[in-house]
Design an enzyme around this catalytic site. Structure first.
Site, PDB file in Angstrom:
ATOM      1  N   HIS B  11       0.828  -1.208   0.000  1.00 53.69           N
ATOM      2  CA  HIS B  11       0.000   0.000   0.000  1.00 53.69           C
ATOM      3  C   HIS B  11       0.859   1.253   0.000  1.00 53.69           C
ATOM      4  O   HIS B  11       0.580   2.203  -0.728  1.00 53.69           O
ATOM      5  CB  HIS B  11      -0.919  -0.016   1.233  1.00 53.69           C
ATOM      6  CG  HIS B  11      -1.915   1.095   1.242  1.00 53.69           C
ATOM      7  ND1 HIS B  11      -1.568   2.413   1.490  1.00 53.69           N
ATOM      8  CD2 HIS B  11      -3.254   1.098   1.038  1.00 53.69           C
ATOM      9  CE1 HIS B  11      -2.657   3.163   1.431  1.00 53.69           C
ATOM     10  NE2 HIS B  11      -3.690   2.397   1.154  1.00 53.69           N
ATOM     11  N   LEU B  72      -2.823  -7.226   4.056  1.00 54.14           N
ATOM     12  CA  LEU B  72      -3.316  -8.172   5.056  1.00 54.14           C
ATOM     13  C   LEU B  72      -4.542  -8.932   4.578  1.00 54.14           C
ATOM     14  O   LEU B  72      -4.845 -10.003   5.113  1.00 54.14           O
ATOM     15  CB  LEU B  72      -3.618  -7.445   6.363  1.00 54.14           C
ATOM     16  CG  LEU B  72      -2.320  -6.998   7.048  1.00 54.14           C
ATOM     17  CD1 LEU B  72      -2.581  -5.907   8.045  1.00 54.14           C
ATOM     18  CD2 LEU B  72      -1.652  -8.198   7.707  1.00 54.14           C
ATOM     19  N   ALA B  73      -5.247  -8.392   3.610  1.00 53.11           N
ATOM     20  CA  ALA B  73      -6.494  -9.035   3.195  1.00 53.11           C
ATOM     21  C   ALA B  73      -6.929  -8.489   1.847  1.00 53.11           C
ATOM     22  O   ALA B  73      -6.489  -7.416   1.416  1.00 53.11           O
ATOM     23  CB  ALA B  73      -7.588  -8.779   4.234  1.00 53.11           C
ATOM     24  N   GLY B  75      -9.492  -6.567  -0.368  1.00 53.87           N
ATOM     25  CA  GLY B  75     -10.389  -5.453  -0.088  1.00 53.87           C
ATOM     26  C   GLY B  75     -10.513  -4.628  -1.349  1.00 53.87           C
ATOM     27  O   GLY B  75     -10.131  -5.070  -2.443  1.00 53.87           O
ATOM     28  N   HIS B  77      -8.941  -2.057  -2.596  1.00 59.60           N
ATOM     29  CA  HIS B  77      -7.750  -1.771  -3.398  1.00 59.60           C
ATOM     30  C   HIS B  77      -7.417  -2.949  -4.300  1.00 59.60           C
ATOM     31  O   HIS B  77      -7.161  -2.783  -5.484  1.00 59.60           O
ATOM     32  CB  HIS B  77      -6.558  -1.479  -2.495  1.00 59.60           C
ATOM     33  CG  HIS B  77      -6.640  -0.156  -1.786  1.00 59.60           C
ATOM     34  ND1 HIS B  77      -7.045   1.002  -2.391  1.00 59.60           N
ATOM     35  CD2 HIS B  77      -6.366   0.181  -0.506  1.00 59.60           C
ATOM     36  CE1 HIS B  77      -7.003   2.003  -1.522  1.00 59.60           C
ATOM     37  NE2 HIS B  77      -6.609   1.528  -0.360  1.00 59.60           N
TER      38      HIS B  77
END
Lengths: 122, 122
Positions: B11, B72-73, B75, B77
């Site tokens: 990110h 982390l997951a 989503g 983005h």
């Protein structure tokens, strides 16, 4: 008595699916250490908040809470914003100690697992 | 010939220290698989961009790039923004294939490592 508890604290995201891995981490902790109460909490977008998660562990009789940032790295949130949230949550429970540790992504084990994953999918 | 390469895509954050763990992951990949070119790239705040990282691997003779989201997951983005960035980077190199895989945090190994870390510090 379960004196220690864990709050897995994540950034949060608009997509509720984002919480899935954190919930899986909490489930693994519960399976491996059934006597350690564990909760999840989010900085924004998702609930519960840190206050709510700390309140719940306090109500369960926990005396010391470790706030584990499920973040990839130390950065502005963990250096500036989250300590304030931790202090606020702790202030609601004078008998409780609440400690924030380093971002999980800074640990050797997580770094190695990330490398494992990348090599496995490449 | 090194046909395959990896871009670790994160990110990004305003704090440059945030890139530390991703650079350590890249170093672990390079140590464990010296024939696999690896780069890092960031969605915002930090550089290089995905275009720059893909350009560098293409210049190194890589034919297939796996973009590994160090998120982390899954989503918003990874579901909406990053596929567009991957398509844009790939379009600059018609002979190259560029594949985006699932967020690293969705993998069993990373979930377990996060649980290990939390149990170790609590």
């Amino acid at each position: 008595m379960a004196a220690k508890g864990i709050v897995l604290f994540g950034h949060g995201a608009r997509d509720p699916e984002w919480a899935g891995p954190m919930k899986r981490v909490a489930a693994r902790i519960a399976a491996r250490s059934p006597d350690t109460p564990v909760g999840v909490a989010f900085m924004e977008f998702l609930t519960p908040t840190l206050n709510e998660a700390v309140d719940a562990l306090a109500a369960a009789g926990v005396e010391h809470i470790t706030v584990v940032p499920v973040f990839l790295a130390q950065g502005g949130h963990l250096k500036r914003d989250v300590p304030l949230l931790v202090a606020e949550a702790a202030a609601r429970h004078p008998a409780l100690t609440v400690t924030q540790v380093l971002a999980a992504g800074e640990s050797d084990g997580v770094v190695e697992a990330l490398a494992d994953y990348a090599l496995g999918v490449a």
